[in-house]
Design a protein around this motif. Sequence first.
Motif, PDB file in Angstrom:
ATOM      1  N   SER A 260       5.223   4.634  -4.465  1.00 48.49           N
ATOM      2  CA  SER A 260       5.762   5.846  -3.841  1.00 48.49           C
ATOM      3  C   SER A 260       7.205   6.114  -4.259  1.00 48.49           C
ATOM      4  N   ASN A 261       7.914   5.090  -4.713  1.00 49.34           N
ATOM      5  CA  ASN A 261       9.291   5.297  -5.164  1.00 49.34           C
ATOM      6  C   ASN A 261       9.413   5.342  -6.689  1.00 49.34           C
ATOM      7  N   ASN A 262       8.255   5.276  -7.364  1.00 46.18           N
ATOM      8  CA  ASN A 262       8.250   5.238  -8.834  1.00 46.18           C
ATOM      9  C   ASN A 262       9.220   4.171  -9.358  1.00 46.18           C
ATOM     10  N   ALA A 263       9.177   2.990  -8.747  1.00 40.37           N
ATOM     11  CA  ALA A 263      10.140   1.936  -9.088  1.00 40.37           C
ATOM     12  C   ALA A 263       9.699   1.130 -10.307  1.00 40.37           C
ATOM     13  N   ASP A 264      10.693   0.644 -11.044  1.00 39.33           N
ATOM     14  CA  ASP A 264      10.466  -0.246 -12.175  1.00 39.33           C
ATOM     15  C   ASP A 264      10.549  -1.676 -11.623  1.00 39.33           C
ATOM     16  N   VAL A 265       9.443  -2.394 -11.694  1.00 37.30           N
ATOM     17  CA  VAL A 265       9.363  -3.722 -11.067  1.00 37.30           C
ATOM     18  C   VAL A 265       9.784  -4.810 -12.064  1.00 37.30           C
ATOM     19  N   PHE A 266      10.677  -5.676 -11.609  1.00 40.03           N
ATOM     20  CA  PHE A 266      11.103  -6.805 -12.432  1.00 40.03           C
ATOM     21  C   PHE A 266      10.757  -8.109 -11.722  1.00 40.03           C
ATOM     22  N   ILE A 267       9.899  -8.893 -12.374  1.00 39.81           N
ATOM     23  CA  ILE A 267       9.532 -10.201 -11.825  1.00 39.81           C
ATOM     24  C   ILE A 267      10.667 -11.168 -12.185  1.00 39.81           C
TER      25      ILE A 267
END
Length: 283
Positions: A260-267
């Motif tokens: 919903s926030n169009n976030a770029d996920v970093f593991i």
Amino acid sequence: MRQYIILTVFLISIFSCRNADKKEETKLEKVQVQLHVLDGGKIVVNKLELFSEDTTYQGQSKVLADPYYVVIHPKGKLIWDGGLPENLVGVEPLTDPSGGFTVSRKDSVKNQLKSIGLNINDIDYIALSHSHLDHVGHANSFKNSTWLVQESEYDYFLNDSAKIKHGDIYNLLKDLKKVSKLTGDYDVFGDSTVVIKSMPGHTIGHQVLYLDLGLDQPILLTGDLYHFEENRTYQRVPIFNYNIDQTKKSMKAFEAFAKSNNADVFIQHSFKDYERLKTLIND
Ligand SMILES: [Zn+2]
């Protein structure tokens, strides 16, 4: 005709006023938040099977990154996570008694902060994704900073029985006396740019970090909700998690929030994401 001219002038002036207001608003809204990614050590997982409830990873090993982060906001500075313990600096990589992990760390937080022009005392807030040994390493250095911690996590790791049960972790956190106990999500600077999200399960008070750096997409740092890509893809849960059901719920909530926030996920433990984030913020 005269009326028409007056009306036009009136409309133009309203329009330009609105435009000026809008410009002012955008200027006020556009808070500059900076991020630095620093190296808190390296973990060789010798027994990758620990990271799934089934036998998928039997006989495999993997190298994990262990970064930590400094967020610079006009209202203050936050350090996110604490790397591996600093007694590893300058010694040979260490393997734990069970043989599951081999860990190493190259440098102290003091030196690493110096490399970005900061001192320990410049840091206003410390927040840890959770209280495992590879995330609390240099926590005690920040005794003058305010520790933003979920109340459940604090109660679990900072009491007399924890002192015996999780002595190493307790000792690396015990000097943090300025404590702000959280019960859920927390907007650190009050403008939605730096938000701690409660995502329990890996530990009782595990949390992740949302950052709006003004880039094309906001950033989401996973903590240890996932340790590497396959566990995100297949929603696999390490066998050493505090609560498996809670972890799965947090994974669902995390993915919905990211979408919903169009976030770029970093593991955080992924070397690939560690390098990708450094490249992104240095561009
Ligand atoms: Zn962990």
